[in-house]
Scaffold this active site. Structure first.
Site, short mmCIF file in Angstrom:
data_model
loop_
_atom_site.label_atom_id
_atom_site.label_comp_id
_atom_site.label_asym_id
_atom_site.label_seq_id
_atom_site.Cartn_x
_atom_site.Cartn_y
_atom_site.Cartn_z
N CYS A 1 33.78 46.39 38.13
CA CYS A 1 34.65 45.34 38.67
C CYS A 1 35.12 44.50 37.48
O CYS A 1 34.28 43.95 36.76
CB CYS A 1 33.84 44.50 39.64
SG CYS A 1 34.70 43.07 40.28
N ASP B 1 30.52 46.77 42.76
CA ASP B 1 31.84 46.13 42.78
C ASP B 1 31.84 45.19 43.99
O ASP B 1 30.94 45.23 44.83
CB ASP B 1 32.94 47.19 42.93
CG ASP B 1 34.34 46.60 43.02
OD1 ASP B 1 34.62 45.60 42.31
OD2 ASP B 1 35.17 47.11 43.79
N1 DGL Z 1 37.67 45.53 42.05
C1 DGL Z 1 37.63 44.27 41.48
C2 DGL Z 1 38.16 44.15 40.08
O1 DGL Z 1 38.13 45.13 39.36
C3 DGL Z 1 37.64 43.03 42.29
C4 DGL Z 1 38.71 42.82 43.28
C5 DGL Z 1 38.36 41.59 44.09
O2 DGL Z 1 37.32 41.60 44.72
O3 DGL Z 1 39.13 40.63 44.06
O4 DGL Z 1 38.58 43.13 39.66
#
Ligand code: DGL
Length: 268
Positions: A75, A12
């Site tokens: 992510c 992530d």
């Molecule tokens: N945890 C991430 C997601 O699921 C990304 C958050 C980010 O880095 O902006 O989108």
């Protein structure tokens, strides 16, 4: 080493992937995992998709070089930007990616109004548009990008004043429009579900896709005959591309089990 003995790779932009890792580890406690938080580049949300795709490809190579047998893109933002390209570039590798859980929310809503919290890049991606188009016909889907919220969670601030302010700004207008389901469209957000519940109350369902992702990992391990079968407890290696304190400081807040240590890495 037999293929099954090799680790699962999970990554992530930061600590959000730990919510997915938690579900995977609870369901598959014998599996070894390499977890990478790309904290040198967090947040991904406001970045151009080409850049996020580049990061995702390079992290995938790094994980494959260390023997990963399956990759979880933990992510939503990286999945939106890169999942299709990753599958094309590495056709022999099984991937599991995130997609905002609009489908279960749209199926279960009684009011016909659901809310989604995700990053700008996730909302702009084709994956999100096609999910809404396929599964949310006739349902009002409200969206909010919760500016600053990923940063608060990266700091381990799960219920302070600023975290609450960002969430109230997002959720109050959704409640006023009759929302009865709210989707965690960013893997950082399951960590603030207790605060979200305090704001929205018990009648609103909070939809967290982590368990469905863990089930999909299990299905793919079986499909490709990749399970680790020695019965020994799985080992998790925590890695960050950022500063060591960036991950070390928040791990005790977000990861309840003991952690052997954190490794700082850089990928090319
Ligand atoms: N945890 C991430 C997601 O699921 C990304 C958050 C980010 O880095 O902006 O989108």
């Amino acid at each position: 080493m037999s293929v099954g003995q090799r680790p699962i790779g999970v990554f992530d932009s930061g600590v959000g992937g730990l919510s997915v890792l938690r579900a995977i580890h609870d369901r598959l406690p014998n599996e070894d995992v390499i977890f990478i938080a790309d904290q040198a580049h967090v947040p991904y949300g406001p970045r151009p998709r080409e850049e996020v795709r580049e990061f995702a490809e390079r992290i995938t190579r790094y994980l494959l070089d260390r023997g990963a047998k399956l990759i979880v893109v933990a992510c939503n933002t990286a999945s939106a930007a890169a999942l299709r390209a990753l599958r094309e570039t590495f056709p022999e590798v099984p991937f599991v990616g995130m997609e905002p859980a609009v489908k279960p929310a749209a199926e279960r809503t009684r009011s016909g109004v659901v809310g989604v919290l995700a990053t700008p890049a996730t909302f702009q991606g084709e994956l999100y548009a096609s999910t809404v188009e396929r599964f949310a016909q006739g349902v009002v889907v409200l969206q909010d990008t919760c500016p600053g919220l990923v940063g608060q969670i990266e700091k381990g601030d799960l219920e302070g004043k600023e975290t609450r302010r960002i969430l109230e700004n997002a959720l109050r207008p959704m409640l006023a429009q009759g929302m009865d389901r709210v989707v965690m469209g960013c893997t950082h957000y399951p960590f603030i579900i207790p605060l979200i519940k305090r704001i929205v109350g018990d009648d609103i369902e909070v939809v967290d896709p982590s368990l469905a992702i863990a089930r999909q990992v299990e299905r793919l391990l079986d499909q490709y005959d990749l399970r680790k079968v020695d019965g020994k407890a799985g080992r998790i290696r925590f890695m960050t591309t950022g500063a060591i304190e960036q991950l070390e400081k928040v791990l005790p807040i977000l990861w309840e089990d003991s952690v052997g240590g954190v490794q700082v890495i850089s990928y090319q």
